[in-house]
Each structure stands twice: as C-alpha cells, then as structure tokens.
Design a protein around this motif. Structure first.
Motif, short mmCIF file in Angstrom:
data_model
loop_
_atom_site.label_atom_id
_atom_site.label_comp_id
_atom_site.label_asym_id
_atom_site.label_seq_id
_atom_site.Cartn_x
_atom_site.Cartn_y
_atom_site.Cartn_z
N MET A 1 97.74 -18.19 -67.96
CA MET A 1 96.96 -19.00 -68.90
C MET A 1 95.87 -19.78 -68.18
O MET A 1 94.75 -19.89 -68.64
CB MET A 1 97.90 -19.95 -69.64
N SER A 2 96.22 -20.32 -67.02
CA SER A 2 95.23 -21.08 -66.25
C SER A 2 94.10 -20.19 -65.78
O SER A 2 92.94 -20.59 -65.73
CB SER A 2 95.91 -21.77 -65.06
N GLY A 3 94.44 -18.91 -65.42
CA GLY A 3 93.39 -17.98 -65.00
C GLY A 3 92.42 -17.68 -66.11
O GLY A 3 91.21 -17.59 -65.90
N VAL A 4 92.94 -17.52 -67.34
CA VAL A 4 92.08 -17.26 -68.49
C VAL A 4 91.16 -18.46 -68.75
O VAL A 4 89.96 -18.30 -69.03
CB VAL A 4 92.93 -16.95 -69.73
N MET A 5 91.72 -19.67 -68.64
CA MET A 5 90.91 -20.86 -68.85
C MET A 5 89.83 -20.99 -67.80
O MET A 5 88.69 -21.39 -68.10
CB MET A 5 91.81 -22.10 -68.86
#
Length: 268
Positions: A1-5
């Motif tokens: 999720m952090s990578g997508v953000m």
C-alpha cells in the motif's frame, strides 16, 4: 500500500511540475524577483534612516550634556572665587557624573555611526546590484520575447504549431474525404457500366446497348451519305435504289431498336 501511495505521489508531483512549467512565464518570474529586491533595498534604506535618527538623537544628548558640564565647571570656578569651596566641590562632582555620561554616549555614538556607514555601504551595493539586475532582466525579457516570436513563426511555417496543425488536419481530412467520394463515384460508374447495378433513371447503358447504338448510328450515317450522292448524281434509278435500301435500312434499324428494348426488359 505504501508503494502505491509513493507512486501516486510521484505521479502527482510530476504532473504538477509539468503543469507549472507550462504555466510559468520567465518574464513574470524576473519581474517578481526584481520587485522582491526593491523591497529588500527599501528595508535597508529604512534601516539606514533609523540608525541615522538614533545617531542624531545621541548627538543632541551629547551636546546638551556638554553644555551642562561646561556650565557646572563655570559655577565651580565662581563658587571657589567667592570662597565657597563646598559649592565648588558639589559642582565639580556633578560635572564628573556628566562627563561619565558623555563618555558613554560618545561610545554609543561611534557605534551607531559605524553601523550607519555599514548600512549605507550595503544599501549602495544593493542598489548597484538591483540596477544591474534590472538591466539584465530587461535584456533577458527582450531576448525571450524575440525567441518566443521566432519559435511561433517557425512553428507556423513548419506546420507543427497547435493552430496550424489543426488546419493541416482539417485539410488532410477534406482531401481524404474527397478521395473517398471520388473512389466511390468511380466504383459506382464501373458497376453501372458492367450491369451489376441497375440505373433507376434508365440513363446508363451497358456495353451491348452502347454497341447497338453505335451500329444504328453508323447505318444512319451510311444512308444519309448514299442519299446525298444520289442527289448529286441526279439519277432516278439510284434514288429508287436508295429508297429501296432505305426501307431495308429502316427495317434493320427497327429490328435493332426492338432488340435493345428486349435487352432492357430482360434485365433482372
């Protein structure tokens, strides 16, 4: 999720940076920088004026204290001349206190005077930089405007500008549409000539009808030519021959026309 953000944030920053680059005008940026430098120069000048005001106030206080000190010195001399040593001592004591104040104020005055000179020199240097920046700013703006105009002219001539590209696309679409219509018209003519399509108006003729019309036209020409020769010769026998031949030709012509009608009615 952090990578997508992180990716979304990077994409957003990249698009925002591109939009800012497109919206940014270097001339406006230069004018804004020049305005900020003028504001800074104004603050420096205001600081010089404040320091100069403080220095002037110290000078007024120093002059006043010096006058008081001189007055006490005169009073001490008069008191001592009158035999009033106590009054002379009191005047000299007060004068000593004033001298200490004068000495302190003189130190402050020298400090303020030094600050004033520094600020004045800084203001002069800043003024020179602002003037140089203004000259450079106007030069860059003029160069940018000329380059922008030259670029637009080049794009217009080359046809890669937005306006000219729209015109070029419109012309290309019109040419493509024209070619398409010409090709369609030619194909329809070929189909009508070959008999693959029916002509509701009855104006179009197939190859057989055209050939029969040509033969019929040729017969009429030959008959007219024989009649003219007979008239020039002035003989009655040729006339009879021509009349007899004419009746045969007329029968032939009627037969040809009958065949043409049969061919037209026989078409599906």
């Amino acid at each position: 999720m952090s990578g997508v953000m992180k990716r979304m944030g990077m994409i957003f920053r990249a698009k925002a940076n591109k939009a800012l680059d497109r919206a940014e005008d270097p001339r406006e940026t230069l004018d804004y920088s020049y305005q900020k430098q003028l504001e800074l120069l104004q603050k420096v000048r205001r600081g010089v004026a404040d320091v100069a005001t403080s220095r002037k106030r110290l000078e007024l206080q120093l002059n006043q204290l010096r006058r008081q000190s001189d007055k006490l010195s005169d009073q001490g001399k008069k008191a001592l001349a009158l035999g009033r040593e106590d009054l002379a001592r009191e005047a000299l004591t007060r004068r000593s206190g004033l001298q200490q104040q004068v000495a302190d104020l003189e130190v402050q005055h020298q400090t303020l005077q030094g600050e004033e000179e520094k600020l004045t020199l800084a203001a002069q240097r800043l003024q020179a930089k602002v003037d140089a920046f203004r000259t450079k700013k106007e030069t860059i703006k003029a160069t940018y405007t000329a380059a922008q105009a030259q670029t637009r002219i080049g794009e217009a001539f080359s046809g890669i500008s937005e306006e000219m590209s729209d015109v070029g696309l419109a012309i290309q679409r019109a040419e493509d549409r024209t070619q398409q219509l010409q090709a369609r018209a030619g194909a329809i003519d070929e189909l009508l000539a070959s008999g693959a399509l029916d002509d509701p108006s009855g104006l179009a003729k197939d190859d057989l009808a055209a050939e029969l019309d040509r033969i019929s036209g040729g017969s009429d020409v030959e008959l007219e030519l024989q009649r003219m020769k007979a008239e020039l010769a002035g003989g009655s026998a040729p006339k009879q021959a021509i009349e007899g031949g004419g009746s045969g030709a007329e029968g032939t012509q009627e037969a040809v026309q009958e065949q043409q009608r049969d061919i037209r009615f026989d078409k599906p």
